[in-house]
Design a protein around this motif. Structure first.
Motif, short mmCIF file in Angstrom:
data_model
loop_
_atom_site.label_atom_id
_atom_site.label_comp_id
_atom_site.label_asym_id
_atom_site.label_seq_id
_atom_site.Cartn_x
_atom_site.Cartn_y
_atom_site.Cartn_z
N VAL A 228 0.97 -0.89 -0.13
CA VAL A 228 -0.48 0.06 0.09
C VAL A 228 0.98 1.56 0.13
N ALA A 229 0.51 1.82 -0.63
CA ALA A 229 1.77 3.50 -1.47
C ALA A 229 1.11 3.89 -1.77
N SER A 230 0.93 5.37 -1.29
CA SER A 230 0.25 6.80 -1.89
C SER A 230 1.27 7.22 -3.02
N ASP A 231 1.07 8.38 -3.57
CA ASP A 231 1.95 9.02 -4.78
C ASP A 231 2.70 10.21 -3.23
N ASN A 253 5.41 -16.91 -9.26
CA ASN A 253 3.81 -17.27 -9.08
C ASN A 253 3.29 -16.54 -7.68
N ILE A 254 4.26 -15.76 -6.77
CA ILE A 254 4.19 -15.18 -6.29
C ILE A 254 3.08 -14.21 -6.72
N GLN A 255 1.49 -14.14 -5.78
CA GLN A 255 0.47 -12.85 -6.49
C GLN A 255 0.78 -11.82 -5.57
N ILE A 256 0.85 -10.70 -5.85
CA ILE A 256 1.06 -8.83 -5.14
C ILE A 256 0.13 -8.13 -5.01
N CYS A 257 -0.46 -7.74 -4.26
CA CYS A 257 -1.80 -6.44 -4.66
C CYS A 257 -0.97 -5.02 -4.48
N VAL A 258 -1.10 -4.63 -5.79
CA VAL A 258 -0.85 -3.28 -5.26
C VAL A 258 -0.98 -2.11 -5.37
N ILE A 259 -1.61 -1.40 -4.28
CA ILE A 259 -3.42 -0.59 -3.91
C ILE A 259 -2.38 0.73 -3.58
N GLY A 260 -2.85 1.72 -4.22
CA GLY A 260 -2.95 2.84 -3.90
C GLY A 260 -1.82 4.08 -5.17
N GLN A 261 -1.77 5.24 -4.84
CA GLN A 261 -1.65 6.01 -6.27
C GLN A 261 -0.01 5.83 -6.90
N ILE A 262 0.44 4.91 -5.93
CA ILE A 262 2.08 4.77 -6.55
C ILE A 262 1.60 3.56 -8.05
N ASN A 263 0.36 3.04 -8.67
CA ASN A 263 0.03 2.26 -9.46
C ASN A 263 0.50 3.30 -10.10
N PRO A 271 1.64 -10.87 -14.67
CA PRO A 271 0.02 -11.22 -14.33
C PRO A 271 0.32 -11.82 -12.56
N ASN A 272 0.59 -12.08 -11.83
CA ASN A 272 0.81 -11.94 -11.03
C ASN A 272 1.04 -11.08 -9.42
N ILE A 273 0.50 -9.83 -10.90
CA ILE A 273 0.73 -8.19 -10.04
C ILE A 273 -1.31 -7.77 -10.18
N VAL A 274 -2.07 -7.23 -9.35
CA VAL A 274 -3.40 -7.05 -9.14
C VAL A 274 -2.84 -5.46 -8.70
N SER A 275 -3.65 -4.20 -9.39
CA SER A 275 -3.29 -3.31 -9.30
C SER A 275 -5.00 -2.66 -9.06
N VAL A 276 -4.10 -2.04 -7.36
CA VAL A 276 -6.03 -1.13 -7.35
C VAL A 276 -5.22 0.25 -7.16
N ASN A 277 -6.62 1.09 -8.27
CA ASN A 277 -5.55 2.64 -7.11
C ASN A 277 -5.79 3.05 -6.47
N PHE A 278 -7.44 2.76 -5.91
CA PHE A 278 -7.85 3.17 -5.21
C PHE A 278 -8.54 2.85 -4.22
N ALA A 279 -8.61 2.54 -2.77
CA ALA A 279 -9.27 1.30 -1.86
C ALA A 279 -10.18 1.86 -0.49
N GLU A 280 -11.25 2.29 -0.47
CA GLU A 280 -12.52 2.75 0.59
C GLU A 280 -11.76 2.30 1.16
N VAL A 291 1.42 -11.40 3.40
CA VAL A 291 2.50 -10.74 3.81
C VAL A 291 2.13 -9.54 3.83
N ALA A 292 2.41 -8.28 4.46
CA ALA A 292 2.78 -6.48 3.81
C ALA A 292 4.14 -6.32 3.75
N LEU A 293 4.11 -5.82 2.48
CA LEU A 293 5.71 -4.91 1.28
C LEU A 293 5.90 -3.39 1.96
N CYS A 294 6.23 -2.97 2.86
CA CYS A 294 7.14 -1.60 3.09
C CYS A 294 9.07 -1.18 2.77
N PRO A 295 8.80 -1.78 1.15
CA PRO A 295 10.30 -0.73 1.00
C PRO A 295 9.96 0.85 0.94
#
Length: 387
Positions: A228-231, A253-263, A271-280, A291-295
């Protein structure tokens, strides 16, 4: 009934950045303690519109809402130049031969409107977000006997160190924070720095969140990783590092969900990256991830997304900057490395080693419950506001 004048330039209901989440949590605290709240914001900074204002008024977060414009319309350009632009230039640049090495966001027009509110009301507390707006209370006789509080949010000198003279910026930041009776620091690092130089009271007020409700174990989680990351420039740099240096080392095969304006700044498609620009509501996504990522390579202050992940009992893989602000630096559910190879190994370890995963998940839940759970933090704030 206690009264607080609460200034926040952004719209707290737009929960797409950590600073807004922080302000919303402070407003919720005052509301829970039956304070009468007058909320003040700035129209252009907060990107308000009439719909936003109406929604905030109906939210019940404040008794009265004032969204003030810091500058007039440009329709009458002569009036704009003579009565806003020119006077404000000298107001914001009092020593314009020697430019102030610190952001001054208060305009003469805005300060006059702020004084008008103070003139017509008495407050027990005046709460200002950000040192860049601190001059709202400077040399202001209308403050009367109100206790002045600043929520610093961040160490601004560190944020702007490549643009400003560090010594002058730091001196000005400390001077501004010292205008207040109490300074709230969101991280232990900032509390330490400010308390060394400011003569006022510096209190640690960490990010506070509700313990998520209706948590239920999901055997087959669709996402291995959630990011999860903003812009902002720090997230852009960090995301590029992760996807260029770490991602190629991970199994495909590791499935990654990226949420936020960072997309909007990611060119990688797979195929293994799901992008969600905004989630209420992020709850469903957190509960469906392992697992959560925070690079994070740069930036200061507590990373709100880390605290959010801890609240869901998610282990976190991050860089050193990811644990900035955390009260406990070890046994906190975070596996930390700045080396891309080791960063990747930490991810794989959590996804393949069940005992290690369980250990870090328990550490995450414990760290949240001890330090960031809302009611725990509320009781600590009570010592400052309910004397």
């Amino acid at each position: 009934m206690r009264r607080v004048l609460f200034f926040m330039p952004d719209n707290p209901l737009k929960k797409n950045a950590g600073n807004r989440t922080r302000a919303l949590s402070m407003l919720s605290y005052f509301k829970s303690r039956n304070f009468e709240i007058d909320f003040v914001s700035e129209y252009f900074t907060g990107r308000w519109n009439e719909t936003d204002i109406k929604a905030f008024e109906q939210s019940g977060l404040a008794n009265n809402t004032y969204v003030i414009k810091k500058k007039p319309s440009k329709k009458n350009i002569l009036y704009y130049l003579l009565f806003y632009k020119l006077p404000n230039f000298f107001y914001q640049n009092k020593a314009w031969f020697f430019p102030l090495q610190f952001p001054e966001l208060v305009t003469l027009r805005f300060k006059r409107a702020f004084k008008k509110i103070l003139k017509n009301n008495d407050y027990d507390y005046i709460f200002i977000n950000y040192a860049s707006w601190a001059t709202l209370v400077e040399n202001n006789p209308l403050i009367k006997k109100s206790i002045k509080i600043i929520d610093t949010h961040d160490f601004i000198t560190a944020q702007l160190q490549k643009r400003n003279n560090i010594g002058q910026s730091f001196k000005e930041e400390i001077r501004r924070i010292s205008l207040f009776d109490i300074a709230l620091a969101i991280s232990v690092e900032e509390q330490y720095i400010f308390s060394q130089f400011c003569k006022n009271k510096v209190v640690l007020a960490p990010m506070m969140l509700d313990k998520p409700e209706n948590l239920h174990p999901i055997k087959e989680k669709p996402f291995d990783l959630i990011y999860v990351a903003s812009d902002n420039i720090h997230n852009q740099k960090s995301a590029n590092w992760f996807f260029n240096e770490v991602y190629p080392l991970l199994p495909s095969n590791i499935q990654i969900c990226v949420i936020g304006q960072i997309n909007e700044h990611l060119s990688i498609k797979a195929p293994n990256i799901v992008s969600v620009n905004f989630a209420e509501d992020l709850s469903t996504y957190y509960q469906n991830a392992k697992v959560a990522l925070c690079p994070m390579l740069t930036g200061t202050g507590t990373k709100i997304k880390v605290v959010e992940a801890l609240s869901y009992g998610l282990p976190i893989v991050c860089n050193t900057r990811g644990i900035d602000g955390l009260i406990d630096k070890t046994n906190n559910g975070c596996l930390v490395s700045d080396d891309p190879v080791e960063f990747g190994k930490n991810i794989i370890k959590l996804l393949t080693d069940e005992s290690e995963y369980k250990k870090q998940a328990e550490n995450a839940s414990d760290a949240f419950s001890l330090n960031y759970e809302k009611e725990i933090c509320y009781k600590k704030l009570d010592k400052q506001f309910l004397k």
